[in-house]
Design an enzyme around this catalytic site. Structure first.
Site, short mmCIF file in Angstrom:
data_model
loop_
_atom_site.label_atom_id
_atom_site.label_comp_id
_atom_site.label_asym_id
_atom_site.label_seq_id
_atom_site.Cartn_x
_atom_site.Cartn_y
_atom_site.Cartn_z
N LYS A 1 89.32 14.52 74.03
CA LYS A 1 89.89 15.75 74.61
C LYS A 1 90.16 15.56 76.09
CE LYS A 1 86.64 18.51 72.11
NZ LYS A 1 85.44 17.96 72.71
N LYS B 1 80.96 8.75 81.59
CA LYS B 1 81.51 10.01 82.11
C LYS B 1 81.21 10.20 83.60
CE LYS B 1 82.04 12.97 78.07
NZ LYS B 1 82.74 12.63 77.10
N LYS C 1 88.77 5.63 72.57
CA LYS C 1 88.75 6.62 71.49
C LYS C 1 89.63 7.82 71.83
CE LYS C 1 85.01 9.80 72.45
NZ LYS C 1 84.92 11.09 71.85
N1 AQP Z 1 87.94 9.86 68.55
C1 AQP Z 1 86.98 10.28 67.74
N2 AQP Z 1 86.80 9.75 66.53
C2 AQP Z 1 85.83 10.18 65.69
N3 AQP Z 1 84.98 11.19 66.01
C3 AQP Z 1 85.13 11.76 67.22
N4 AQP Z 1 84.47 12.76 67.84
C4 AQP Z 1 84.99 12.96 69.06
N5 AQP Z 1 86.01 12.10 69.26
C5 AQP Z 1 86.12 11.34 68.13
C6 AQP Z 1 83.37 13.51 67.23
O1 AQP Z 1 83.72 14.89 67.29
C7 AQP Z 1 82.52 15.64 67.46
C8 AQP Z 1 82.68 16.60 68.59
O2 AQP Z 1 82.86 15.89 69.80
P1 AQP Z 1 82.43 16.58 71.17
O3 AQP Z 1 83.27 17.76 71.39
O4 AQP Z 1 80.98 16.82 71.15
O5 AQP Z 1 82.67 15.61 72.35
P2 AQP Z 1 83.01 14.13 72.40
O6 AQP Z 1 82.27 13.36 71.38
O7 AQP Z 1 82.81 13.66 73.79
O8 AQP Z 1 84.53 14.25 72.00
P3 AQP Z 1 85.81 14.25 72.89
O9 AQP Z 1 86.90 14.78 72.08
O10 AQP Z 1 86.01 12.89 73.47
O11 AQP Z 1 85.54 15.27 74.06
P4 AQP Z 1 85.42 15.05 75.62
O12 AQP Z 1 86.67 14.38 76.05
O13 AQP Z 1 85.27 16.41 76.18
O14 AQP Z 1 84.24 14.19 75.88
C9 AQP Z 1 81.37 14.65 67.69
O15 AQP Z 1 80.67 14.47 66.48
C10 AQP Z 1 82.10 13.40 68.06
O16 AQP Z 1 81.37 12.25 67.73
#
Ligand code: AQP
Length: 340
Positions: free
Chosen positions: A205, A119, A202
């Site tokens: 968001k 990040k 993956k």
């Molecule tokens: N692609 C994914 N597949 C499976 N699990 C996922 N999680 C996120 N993306 C996937 C799981 O969702 C939970 C919440 O995630 P988060 O909001 O804490 O942030 P993250 O893991 O960084 O998810 P994002 O969507 O990719 O957000 P951004 O882009 O803001 O960083 C967690 O349990 C995560 O593992």
């Protein structure tokens, strides 16, 4: 049976998507339901808004995203009568414990965190301290409740392991068996739902392309379009998983179908063997819509009922503050601080 306390959260950083649902929230619902049946109602689900601040400079949508995620928890099946649903920043004990943990956390442990490297980008000198310290705050989110299990997707595994290491370090530092060592709960088949545009990344968001992910709030037409445009190849579907090696996008779409229909990937391959993705995609679309449409409708309905949502978040914060403040007072004493 030993008491179990579940804690997890989602960052309100953008549109909540199918990866968040399959990787995390669907597991929470299942765990909650099975624990409630056993009379073990110790589940806490937070919207981790302070974590969102580590990567989000646009403050305009933070509040809307926070409410949408609270609504999504309920729409996906978390029962607010049995679980505490709350906003992280409404429980100040998280950040206080994060500071105490920061004072014992070795920098070497934090330097190993791969999410920071991903990040922060190339110029880590420009990244903020909060992004670097994020895993310590996440450890505090978990440990302040003495949570024993943390259901997450694969990308959060390293952070939960750090929380576990910090719990052990704190116990040794204070020479007491205070924190239980939390365990990550990761469902192998949904651990990493991939981007619809690039099967090596993956679903996330923060991906710039809306077409890389299926939002829980997308209308049916948009879901249909996103699946139609999803990257695939022109080969037919193989009759066994082995034939999907190096076909990342194909594997992802078949995996999503398998997860939504509660089948193994192997049996989905057998079922669609020889068919082209042009024929498979409309079938996948139907299954996605039948899962997401009721969730979307409930999210939209709940977002209109702001006072009801506020009531739930207030009640959840009350429960969380009570548990957290009791533990915080014990932690302060263990660290030798003068009690308030
Ligand atoms: N692609 C994914 N597949 C499976 N699990 C996922 N999680 C996120 N993306 C996937 C799981 O969702 C939970 C919440 O995630 P988060 O909001 O804490 O942030 P993250 O893991 O960084 O998810 P994002 O969507 O990719 O957000 P951004 O882009 O803001 O960083 C967690 O349990 C995560 O593992």
């Amino acid at each position: 049976m030993k008491n179990q306390r579940i804690l997890s959260g989602v960052r309100p950083t953008g549109h909540i998507h199918l990866g968040n649902y399959l990787g995390a929230i669907r597991q929470w619902v299942r765990l909650s339901q099975s624990l409630s049946k056993q009379g073990l109602n110790e589940q806490l689900f937070c919207i981790v808004d302070q974590h969102a601040l580590t990567t989000q400079s646009d403050t305009n949508n933070l509040s809307l995203n926070t409410y949408t995620i609270a609504a999504a928890y309920i729409a996906c099946g978390i029962n607010p009568d049995e679980s505490a649903i709350f906003i992280q920043s409404h429980v100040p004990a998280h950040t206080e414990l994060a500071w105490y943990l920061s004072c014992i956390a070795p920098l070497g442990w934090l330097n190993r965190m791969t999410q920071f490297k991903d990040k922060a980008g190339k110029d880590t000198g420009q990244a903020c301290l909060g992004l670097y310290a994020y895993p310590v705050l996440m450890a505090a989110d978990i440990l302040i409740y003495k949570a024993t299990q943390v259901p997450v997707g694969e990308d959060q595994k390293q952070h939960v392991e750090l929380a576990r290491d910090l719990a052990g370090l704190f116990n040794r530092h204070c020479d007491v068996d205070y924190f239980p060592l939390p365990e990550p709960l990761i469902n192998k088949s949904t651990a990493r739902i991939m981007s619809l545009r690039d099967g090596s990344k993956k679903m996330s968001k923060s991906d710039l392309s809306d077409y890389s992910r299926l939002h829980l709030t997308d209308e049916n037409d948009l879901l249909t379009l996103k699946i139609r445009k999803a990257k695939t190849d022109s080969d037919p579907i193989p009759d066994a998983i082995k034939g999907l090696e190096s076909r990342l996008e194909a594997q992802n779409l078949l995996g999503i179908y398998a997860n939504l229909t509660e089948q193994t990937l192997e049996s989905v391959c057998q079922q669609f063997a020889g068919q082209l993705f042009s024929a498979f995609k409309p079938i996948l679309t139907e299954v996605v819509i039948s899962t997401l449409q009721p969730i979307r409708e409930k999210i939209f309905q709940l977002r209109e009922e702001k006072s009801y949502l506020n009531q739930i978040l207030h009640k959840g914060a009350e429960t969380a503050n009570q548990l957290a403040n009791k533990n915080l007072s014990e932690i302060r004493t263990l660290l030798g601080l003068v009690d308030r």
